[in-house]
Scaffold this active site. Structure first.
Site, short mmCIF file in Angstrom:
data_model
loop_
_atom_site.label_atom_id
_atom_site.label_comp_id
_atom_site.label_asym_id
_atom_site.label_seq_id
_atom_site.Cartn_x
_atom_site.Cartn_y
_atom_site.Cartn_z
N GLY A 182 -3.53 8.91 2.96
CA GLY A 182 -4.62 8.22 3.64
C GLY A 182 -4.13 6.94 4.29
O GLY A 182 -3.04 6.45 4.00
N TYR B 18 0.84 -1.19 0.00
CA TYR B 18 0.00 0.00 0.00
C TYR B 18 0.88 1.26 0.00
O TYR B 18 0.65 2.20 -0.76
CB TYR B 18 -0.94 0.02 1.22
N HIS C 188 0.17 11.98 -7.81
CA HIS C 188 -0.27 11.20 -6.65
C HIS C 188 0.76 10.12 -6.32
O HIS C 188 0.43 8.99 -5.98
CB HIS C 188 -1.62 10.54 -6.98
C1 LIG Z 1 0.50 5.68 0.88
C2 LIG Z 1 0.08 6.94 0.17
C3 LIG Z 1 -1.18 7.46 0.40
C4 LIG Z 1 -1.58 8.64 -0.25
N1 LIG Z 1 -2.80 9.18 0.03
C5 LIG Z 1 -3.15 10.39 -0.49
C6 LIG Z 1 -4.36 11.03 -0.11
O1 LIG Z 1 -5.12 10.52 0.71
N2 LIG Z 1 -4.64 12.23 -0.67
C7 LIG Z 1 -3.81 12.84 -1.58
O2 LIG Z 1 -4.10 13.93 -2.06
N3 LIG Z 1 -2.63 12.25 -1.93
C8 LIG Z 1 -2.29 11.07 -1.41
N4 LIG Z 1 -1.09 10.49 -1.75
C9 LIG Z 1 -0.14 11.23 -2.62
C10 LIG Z 1 0.81 12.08 -1.75
O3 LIG Z 1 0.16 13.17 -1.17
C11 LIG Z 1 2.00 12.63 -2.57
O4 LIG Z 1 1.54 13.46 -3.60
C12 LIG Z 1 2.91 11.55 -3.14
O5 LIG Z 1 3.12 10.53 -2.20
C13 LIG Z 1 4.23 12.18 -3.55
O6 LIG Z 1 5.16 11.24 -3.93
P1 LIG Z 1 6.31 10.69 -2.95
O7 LIG Z 1 5.63 9.63 -2.14
O8 LIG Z 1 7.31 10.15 -3.88
O9 LIG Z 1 6.79 11.85 -2.10
C14 LIG Z 1 -0.69 9.28 -1.15
C15 LIG Z 1 0.57 8.74 -1.37
C16 LIG Z 1 0.97 7.58 -0.73
C17 LIG Z 1 2.34 7.04 -0.98
#
Ligand SMILES: Cc1cc2nc3c(=O)[nH]c(=O)nc-3n(C[C@H](O)[C@H](O)[C@H](O)COP(=O)(O)O)c2cc1C
Length: 402
Positions: free
Chosen positions: A97, A42, A295
């Site tokens: 999340g 996840y 994302h």
């Molecule tokens: C486990 C996980 C859950 C995420 N959940 C959300 C979320 O609930 N809402 C959202 O806008 N972005 C979500 N994202 C995207 C992150 O906000 C972010 O844009 C992204 O992780 C950036 O990449 P990085 O993990 O390489 O820093 C999620 C990312 C991950 C890895």
């Protein structure tokens, strides 16, 4: 990248003490050891072939520094302004999340780490602690609320009312997740939408620390902020998350942005922009900022990386609204490259989550400390004293010096 071909044998630190983590890669190794496979997939997974996810990490490698030397950098600082208030560095803890599956009260612990690091924390609609709990756990934190639109208008209106009441200073609308990207590797651990495979459930028992500290003592987390909107027979952990996904209107549009803009008077940011036309449209829509983001490579696969779009986006935005990027930041040098290419700040997702999974609030705080220390060193080595001195003149696209 820094590894030689097996000699000397090198290992990241994968013990229990976050202070011994030297780099984000060490916190990642710690997280890999502690988390069961389904939670790890996840956290780590991207959509389908994970091409977007790999690109957003590798995009940083296309840029090389051309450092200035013999510059007095004895008074360098990363301090900057984020949405009108000072912050210790150009970094925001991005919304994620299901943090409660990685560590009990993960949302509050991330907020505490952000408070310590003096950077904003964005709480997801799919978080597991209530926004009021987070506000209490980290009093004074710059608390932002990330909105997923689902169900009827009355739901987002109620969430905005609560976010305002809980002291959230900004609203972030995620625009690119109304249809959920297919994270296949995560799904391989599930039967259908609502439960783990027997093998995945058994495998989680082989992570006794995680098991004892999480499901055994607290059960599976709940989506505390939105669970009342979910039908009673769909409120278990996996079923509730599937229900929300199935009820996100695919009709979300710029009209929705206008409606939300009208109702929310504080700063308002759009997250999930990845093409120049949408950057233009966002400026015209009256929002205060945009986050270029795929994302974390978890939505549409094979997209360009946010870093790739930054220079063009900066040209479009000028200084009219804030411009952020999110995706692939694992090093202080990544942060500096993004700022040099036009970002006002980077939003980090997995880096603090590795820390959280490895060692709770101390691990998340360590992740932010590592990124800051690395960026402070690198900015000095680059011959720069302040973030606003960073610019494309300090970078060369690989193989092309200016
Ligand atoms: C486990 C996980 C859950 C995420 N959940 C959300 C979320 O609930 N809402 C959202 O806008 N972005 C979500 N994202 C995207 C992150 O906000 C972010 O844009 C992204 O992780 C950036 O990449 P990085 O993990 O390489 O820093 C999620 C990312 C991950 C890895």
């Amino acid at each position: 990248m820094a590894q030689l071909d097996g000699t000397p044998a090198r290992h990241y630190y994968a013990g229990f003490n976050p202070q011994r983590a030297i780099a984000i890669a060490d916190l990642r190794a710690m997280a890999h050891k502690r988390l069961p496979r389904f939670a790890l997939e996840y956290l780590e997974g991207g959509a389908e072939d994970e091409a977007a996810m790999f690109r957003e990490q590798r995009a940083f490698a296309d840029w090389r520094f051309m450092p200035k030397t013999l510059v007095d950098v004895s008074r360098r600082t990363l301090a900057t302004d984020i949405l009108g208030r000072s912050a210790a560095m150009p970094l925001v803890v991005s919304p994620t999340g299901l943090n409660g599956i990685l560590h009990v009260h993960g949302d509050s612990l991330l907020a505490e780490a952000a408070l310590r690091a003096d950077v904003p924390f964005v709480q997801s609609t799919m978080s597991n602690d209530t926004m009021e709990e987070v506000a209490r756990a980290a009093p004074g934190v710059r608390h932002w609320w990330q909105l997923y639109v689902f169900g009827g208008d009355e739901i987002w209106q109620e969430l905005l009312r609560r976010a305002d009441g809980a002291g959230c200073e900004a609203l972030v609308l995620t625009t690119n997740a109304q249809i959920f990207g297919d994270r296949e590797w995560q799904r391989r651990n599930q039967v259908g939408k609502s439960r783990l495979t027997v093998l995945a459930a058994l495998e989680s028992l082989t992570h006794p620390r995680w098991f004892a500290e999480n499901p055994l003592s607290h059960g599976l987390p709940s989506f505390a902020n939105i669970i009342d909107f979910v039908p009673k027979d769909q409120r278990s952990f996996f079923a509730a998350s599937s229900w929300v996904r199935a009820n996100q209107p695919t009709s979300l549009s710029w009209d929705t942005v206008a409606k939300i803009r009208q109702r929310w008077k504080k700063p308002f940011v759009l997250k999930g922009i990845l093409c120049p036309d949408d950057v233009r449209r966002a400026v015209d829509s009256g929002v205060d900022g945009v986050v270029l983001s795929s994302h974390g490579g978890r939505q549409l696969d094979w997209t360009i990386s946010p870093l790739d779009l930054l220079p063009v986006a900066r040209e479009i935005v000028g200084d009219r609204i804030a411009l952020y990027m999110s995706g692939g930041v694992r090093r202080g040098t990544d942060l500096l490259k993004a700022c040099a290419l036009g970002a006002d700040a980077v939003w980090v997702g997995r880096a603090p989550l590795y820390g959280l999974s490895a060692a709770g609030a101390a691990g998340a705080a360590r992740a932010l400390e590592i990124l800051k220390t690395e960026a402070e060193n690198a900015v000095g080595l680059l011959g720069v004293n302040r973030v606003d001195e960073l610019g494309p003149h300090l970078l060369a696209h690989q193989g092309r010096a200016a």
